[in-house]
Design an enzyme around this catalytic site. Structure first.
Site, PDB file in Angstrom:
ATOM      1  N   ARG A  25       0.838  -1.204   0.000  1.00 14.25           N
ATOM      2  CA  ARG A  25       0.000   0.000   0.000  1.00 14.25           C
ATOM      3  C   ARG A  25       0.875   1.258   0.000  1.00 14.25           C
ATOM      4  O   ARG A  25       0.987   1.947  -1.019  1.00 14.25           O
ATOM      5  CB  ARG A  25      -0.941  -0.026   1.229  1.00 14.25           C
ATOM      6  CG  ARG A  25      -2.113   0.948   1.132  1.00 14.25           C
ATOM      7  CD  ARG A  25      -1.815   2.390   1.553  1.00 14.25           C
ATOM      8  NE  ARG A  25      -1.349   2.488   2.934  1.00 14.25           N
ATOM      9  CZ  ARG A  25      -0.879   3.614   3.466  1.00 14.25           C
ATOM     10  NH1 ARG A  25      -0.802   4.727   2.747  1.00 14.25           N
ATOM     11  NH2 ARG A  25      -0.442   3.628   4.716  1.00 14.25           N
ATOM     12  N   ASP A  26       1.520   1.550   1.083  1.00 17.21           N
ATOM     13  CA  ASP A  26       2.286   2.797   1.197  1.00 17.21           C
ATOM     14  C   ASP A  26       3.491   2.785   0.261  1.00 17.21           C
ATOM     15  O   ASP A  26       3.903   3.823  -0.266  1.00 17.21           O
ATOM     16  CB  ASP A  26       2.750   2.967   2.651  1.00 17.21           C
ATOM     17  CG  ASP A  26       3.233   4.377   2.965  1.00 17.21           C
ATOM     18  OD1 ASP A  26       3.000   5.293   2.160  1.00 17.21           O
ATOM     19  OD2 ASP A  26       3.855   4.559   4.024  1.00 17.21           O
ATOM     20  N   HIS A 218       6.310   4.763  12.538  1.00 17.40           N
ATOM     21  CA  HIS A 218       6.312   4.735  11.078  1.00 17.40           C
ATOM     22  C   HIS A 218       7.260   5.842  10.613  1.00 17.40           C
ATOM     23  O   HIS A 218       6.874   7.000  10.520  1.00 17.40           O
ATOM     24  CB  HIS A 218       4.879   4.979  10.582  1.00 17.40           C
ATOM     25  CG  HIS A 218       4.702   4.894   9.097  1.00 17.40           C
ATOM     26  ND1 HIS A 218       3.986   3.886   8.493  1.00 17.40           N
ATOM     27  CD2 HIS A 218       5.141   5.684   8.090  1.00 17.40           C
ATOM     28  CE1 HIS A 218       3.978   4.066   7.182  1.00 17.40           C
ATOM     29  NE2 HIS A 218       4.665   5.166   6.906  1.00 17.40           N
ATOM     30  N   HIS A 220      10.120   7.687   8.063  1.00 18.99           N
ATOM     31  CA  HIS A 220      10.620   7.857   6.696  1.00 18.99           C
ATOM     32  C   HIS A 220      12.100   8.237   6.760  1.00 18.99           C
ATOM     33  O   HIS A 220      12.536   8.905   7.698  1.00 18.99           O
ATOM     34  CB  HIS A 220       9.812   8.929   5.962  1.00 18.99           C
ATOM     35  CG  HIS A 220       8.476   8.431   5.505  1.00 18.99           C
ATOM     36  ND1 HIS A 220       7.743   9.038   4.527  1.00 18.99           N
ATOM     37  CD2 HIS A 220       7.733   7.364   5.897  1.00 18.99           C
ATOM     38  CE1 HIS A 220       6.610   8.370   4.332  1.00 18.99           C
ATOM     39  NE2 HIS A 220       6.580   7.361   5.148  1.00 18.99           N
ATOM     40  N   CYS A 251       4.882   9.504   1.033  1.00 21.78           N
ATOM     41  CA  CYS A 251       3.534  10.080   1.012  1.00 21.78           C
ATOM     42  C   CYS A 251       3.379  10.976  -0.209  1.00 21.78           C
ATOM     43  O   CYS A 251       4.137  11.923  -0.380  1.00 21.78           O
ATOM     44  CB  CYS A 251       3.301  10.893   2.273  1.00 21.78           C
ATOM     45  SG  CYS A 251       1.736  11.796   2.231  1.00 21.78           S
ATOM     46  N   ASN A 260      10.062   5.103   2.783  1.00 22.27           N
ATOM     47  CA  ASN A 260       9.855   4.510   4.085  1.00 22.27           C
ATOM     48  C   ASN A 260      11.124   3.823   4.565  1.00 22.27           C
ATOM     49  O   ASN A 260      12.005   3.487   3.774  1.00 22.27           O
ATOM     50  CB  ASN A 260       8.766   3.436   3.969  1.00 22.27           C
ATOM     51  CG  ASN A 260       7.390   4.011   3.773  1.00 22.27           C
ATOM     52  OD1 ASN A 260       6.795   4.536   4.700  1.00 22.27           O
ATOM     53  ND2 ASN A 260       6.872   3.923   2.549  1.00 22.27           N
TER      54      ASN A 260
END
Lengths: 315, 315
Positions: A25-26, A218, A220, A251, A260
C-alpha cells in the site's frame, strides 16, 4: 557475502517485534510504473511466505488520488489468505469502508493528521473536524467486527508549521484511541524526527496512555534517521514497527516525503540485536530484488543493495 | 525544504562531538574518477570553512595500491593551513613517515587490523607482527613531536573469520595505545556491526582503558546500520565520530565494504539532538553537492539527496 547478521543482544529492548509491512500500500502508491494486479497478488503472497503476519494490502482511497491502487477490489479477490496473517486495508471514509466490507476485509486503517495544515491539505478538514469524519467509519467498522488502526501523520513536524507540539500529538492520539482504534501508528511523514524527539513523544504518549503497548512507529528515511529513530522507539518500549519492502514509497501529498524505512535494514538490525521477528531475511531480500526488477529501479535499501543481485533495469 | 533539523535534546548524550572528517582520504581513495589536485585542495579548504577542525587529508601509501592519492605531497603543499585545524595524514610504514615528516605533517594515522586474515591480506603481516611494523613508526613520529592516531579495522567481523572476538579487539587496541597512539578509531570496515555489538565492544574497551575518552568510532553503512550504531556509541560515552563527506568511500581491500557514514546524515542527527559540532550543515551539503558534480555521481547521503541540488551527472 553475509546473508544474516551476527546476533549480539543489547539490554533494554523487547524480545520480539512485529514488523507491520506497508509495501503493497504505502510502498506502491507512489510508484510511477503501474504494477499489474497479478504482480501485486504475488508480492503479497511472497511477503506472507517470508513470515510476515500483517501486510497492509491496498487502499480504498478514490483512484483519482492514488491511481496505482485503483485495483484494490480485484487485488483482494486474488489474494489467497494465509491463516494467521492479517491483511489490513486503508480506508479514508465511509464509502471506502463500504467497499472494504463488500470485499471481506477484517481490519482497516484510517489516516489522521497531527497538524492543522496537513489536515486541510490531505483530508480537506480542520484538525478538529477530522474526528467527525472518522467517528462513523470507526463505529461502523467496529460494529461489523473489524479492527481499526489509526495512522497519525506529521507527528514530528510538517513543511508548513515546523515542529509539531508533543501535546498536540498526544491529544490527537488519545481521541483516535477513544473512538475505538486499537493502535496508533506515529508517522514521521516528512522524515524530520531525530532520536530525542522520538523519545520525548513516545514518553509523553506512554505517560498519557499508561504504557507504550498501543503505539507503533512509522519512520521515513528522508534525512537518514529512520533506523536510529526506530532503535530509540524500541528502547521506549514500542514493539510494532512499520516498514516497507526495499524502502519503497512515501507520502504522495507531502513535499519531500521520500522512502519509508526499508524492511530489510530494520530486520538486519533486529536480528543483529537478537530480537525475534519471525521473518526470513533472505526471502525478504529475494522479494525486494524481484520487485525492483518489476519497478525498473534498484531498491533504496542498503541491505538489498548489498545482498541482492542487481535488478535488470531497462532504460 | 528544511535546511536544519529541529533541536530536541535527549538524555545521556555528550554535549559536544568531534566529527573526524575522512572524506579527502578514505572517501576519495576508492573513487574511479581521478580527482585533480587543485580540486582536492579546494575540497579540504571548503571543509575547514564549514567548521571542521580535523580533516584527514591524504595518505602516504604507495601509489601502486591507491593511485588516487599519488599526489599526497603536492596536495600538502597546496593546502593552506587554517589555524586550529588539524590535517592528519595516513602513514602505512616508515617510508610513509619519512615523506610525512618531509612535508610538515603534524599528525599521522596508522592502520591496524583486529583480525589475522585482514592483517595478512591488507598488511602482509600476522596479527602479532603488525606491532613490530608500527613500533618504529609511532616511536619516530612521537620523537618528532607528532600525534599518532590508530585505526583498528575489522573490529566487528571480517568476511573470512566471522565475528571478531571482543577480547581480541581489546588486546589489539591496548597494544596500540601502549605504543603511544593518542586515540583508537574502531572501524567496522565491512559494516557488519549492530547496536548490541557496538555497546558490548565499547563497554569492554572502556572497562579496560578506564573510560571511553580515547575511543572513536568509524562505521560503514553497508547494511544501513551506521547511524544507529553511532547513536549507540554516543550513549556509551564516545565523543569522536569518523564520517565522510556525502558518504563517499569505503575500503578498497575489503570485499563488500561500501560507503562510510555520511557526515551530513551524522550532523543532522547530532544537531537534532542538540549536540554541538561547530559545523555549518548547509555548507557541508553545498560541498557535497559540489564534490558530487566533480565525481560525476550523486552523493549516497540521504541529507544531501534531500537538500542538495541534483549534480550535473554526465553519461
Amino acid at each position: 557475502m553475509m546473508r544474516e547478521p551476527y546476533r549480539i543482544e543489547a539490554r533494554g529492548l523487547p524480545e520480539r517485534v512485529t514488523v507491520y509491512e506497508v509495501g503493497p500500500r504505502d510502498g506502491l502508491q507512489n510508484e510511477a510504473v503501474t504494477v499489474p494486479v497479478e504482480v501485486k497478488a504475488e508480492f503479497v503472497a511472497r511477503l506472507a511466505a517470508a513470515g510476515h503476519r500483517v501486510i497492509e494490502t491496498t487502499s480504498f482511497v478514490h483512484p483519482k488520488w492514488v491511481p496505482q491502487l485503483a485495483d484494490a477490489a480485484e487485488l483482494l479477490e486474488r489474494v489467497e489468505r494465509v491463516p494467521g496473517v492479517r491483511y489490513p486495508v486503508l480506508v479514508p471514509n465511509e464509502r471506502g469502508l463500504d467497499r472494504a466490507l463488500e470485499h471481506g476485509v477484517e481490519e482497516i486503517a484510517i489516516f489522521a493528521s497531527a497538524t492543522e495544515t496537513f489536515a486541510n491539505r490531505n483530508l480537506n478538514r480542520t484538525l478538529e473536524s477530522q474526528f467527525e469524519m472518522f467517528e462513523p467509519v470507526v463505529a461502523r467498522a467496529l460494529g461489523n467486527g473489524l479492527r481499526v488502526r489509526a495512522y497519525v501523520s506529521m507527528c514530528f513536524g510538517d513543511p508548513w508549521e515546523g515542529p509539531t507540539p508533543v501535546a498536540q500529538v498526544v491529544s490527537v492520539g488519545r481521541r483516535l484511541l477513544d473512538l475505538g482504534c486499537y493502535e496508533l501508528s506515529l508517522g514521521d511523514t516528512v522524515g524530520v524526527g531525530t532520536p530525542g524527539h522520538v523519545a520525548a513523544l513516545i514518553g509523553a504518549l506512554a505517560g498519557d496512555l499508561g504504557g507504550p503497548e498501543r503505539l507503533a512507529v512509522h519512520f521515513h528515511d528522508t534525512y537518514g534517521q529512520a533506523l536510529a529513530n526506530t532503535l530509540t522507539a524500541l528502547r521506549e518500549g514500542v514493539t510494532v514497527v512499520d516498514a516497507s519492502t526495499g524502502g519503497i514509497g512515501g507520502c504522495p501529498y507531502a513535499e519531500s516525503a521520500t522512502g519509508n524505512l526499508a524492511t530489510e535494514d530494520l530486520v538486519w538490525m533486529l536480528h543483529g540485536l537478537g530480537v525475534e521477528t519471525g521473518l526470513d531475511l533472505p526471502s525478504l531480500v529475494q522479494t525486494s530484488t524481484w520487485l525492483a526488477e518489476r519497478l525498473g529501479r534498484p531498491s533504496p535499501s542498503r541491505v538489498v543493495q548489498a545482498l541482492g543481485t542487481a535488478p535488470d533495469v531497462k532504460e
